[in-house]
Write an enzyme that holds these catalytic residues in place. Structure first.
Site, PDB file in Angstrom:
ATOM      1  N   GLY A 121       9.316  12.773  40.469  1.00 52.07           N
ATOM      2  CA  GLY A 121      10.658  13.132  40.880  1.00 52.07           C
ATOM      3  C   GLY A 121      10.806  12.973  42.383  1.00 52.07           C
TER       4      GLY A 121
ATOM      5  CD  GLN B 109      11.122  14.929  47.838  1.00 48.45           C
ATOM      6  OE1 GLN B 109      11.623  14.759  46.741  1.00 48.45           O
ATOM      7  NE2 GLN B 109       9.820  15.093  48.001  1.00 48.45           N
TER       8      GLN B 109
ATOM      9  CB  CYS C  29       6.275  18.520  46.696  1.00 45.93           C
ATOM     10  SG  CYS C  29       7.813  17.950  47.435  1.00 45.93           S
ATOM     11  CG  LEU C  30       6.555  12.304  46.048  1.00 40.57           C
ATOM     12  CD1 LEU C  30       7.687  11.310  45.865  1.00 40.57           C
ATOM     13  CD2 LEU C  30       5.214  11.649  45.835  1.00 40.57           C
TER      14      LEU C  30
ATOM     15  CG  HIS D  10       9.799  20.206  42.329  1.00 38.71           C
ATOM     16  ND1 HIS D  10       8.552  20.679  42.664  1.00 38.71           N
ATOM     17  CD2 HIS D  10      10.131  19.296  43.293  1.00 38.71           C
ATOM     18  CE1 HIS D  10       8.160  20.085  43.801  1.00 38.71           C
ATOM     19  NE2 HIS D  10       9.090  19.244  44.193  1.00 38.71           N
ATOM     20  CD  GLU D  11      12.270  16.210  42.489  1.00 40.44           C
ATOM     21  OE1 GLU D  11      12.710  16.025  43.639  1.00 40.44           O
ATOM     22  OE2 GLU D  11      11.055  16.223  42.220  1.00 40.44           O
TER      23      GLU D  11
ATOM     24  CG  HIS E 161      13.277  18.774  47.036  1.00 35.72           C
ATOM     25  ND1 HIS E 161      12.562  19.009  48.182  1.00 35.72           N
ATOM     26  CD2 HIS E 161      12.362  18.369  46.115  1.00 35.72           C
ATOM     27  CE1 HIS E 161      11.272  18.764  47.971  1.00 35.72           C
ATOM     28  NE2 HIS E 161      11.119  18.375  46.718  1.00 35.72           N
TER      29      HIS E 161
HETATM   30 NI    NI Z   1       9.340  17.845  45.767  1.00 35.11          NI
END
Ligand code: NI
Length: 162
Positions: A47, A52, A91-92, A133-134, A137
């Site tokens: 995701g 991000q 998470c990225l 989760h997304e 963000h």
């Molecule tokens: Ni993330």
């Protein structure tokens, strides 16, 4: 398509609230394609949210595997949450960090697609976790804010002090 640079924890942009998308144009489509490419090929994530890659708009892309495939969410609203489950997330934007977060087992979400059409769906399991989760963000929330238990391996590596 092009890879975009991932913004990492510590950059204040990750803490800002993303704004709604108003224009469903070619520029949006390029962004969505770039986000997916960045998610898949550079970092193999499941995701990614627009913030991000430095864009403060309410957009995310998820792909948790074959059954759902790639899904794009624009101006999403999670309007139903049910149950509770613990899952070890990463998470990225938080490289090297993993930890258990409590998420709903089942959600209902409505959002717009890349052409501005509204859709409504139910999600369970990993897909529901990933969407939540997304979604966080978009409001400047990172999974590390919600971790209830750090992953065992992190403790062994001594990374818990970071
Ligand atoms: Ni993330």
């Amino acid at each position: 398509m092009a890879l975009r640079e991932i913004v990492v924890e510590g950059d204040p942009i990750l803490r800002k609230k993303s704004r709604p998308v108003e224009k469903f144009d070619e520029r949006l489509h390029i962004l969505l394609d770039d986000m997916a490419e960045t998610m898949y090929f550079e970092n193999r994530g499941i995701g990614i949210a627009a913030v991000q890659v430095g864009i403060l708009r309410r957009i995310f892309v998820v792909d948790v595997g074959e059954e759902s495939g790639k899904l794009e969410f624009i101006n999403p609203e999670i309007y139903e949450r049910e149950g509770s489950t613990l899952f070890c997330e990463g998470c990225l934007s938080c490289p090297g960090k993993n930890g258990y977060v409590e998420r709903p087992e089942r959600i209902r979400v409505r959002a717009q697609d890349r052409n501005g059409e509204w859709f409504d769906m139910e999600a369970t399991g990993l897909l529901a976790i990933c969407i939540c989760h997304e979604y966080d963000h978009l409001d400047g929330i990172l999974f590390v804010d919600k971790v209830v238990e750090v992953e065992e391996e992190d403790l062994e590596d001594g990374e818990e002090e970071e």
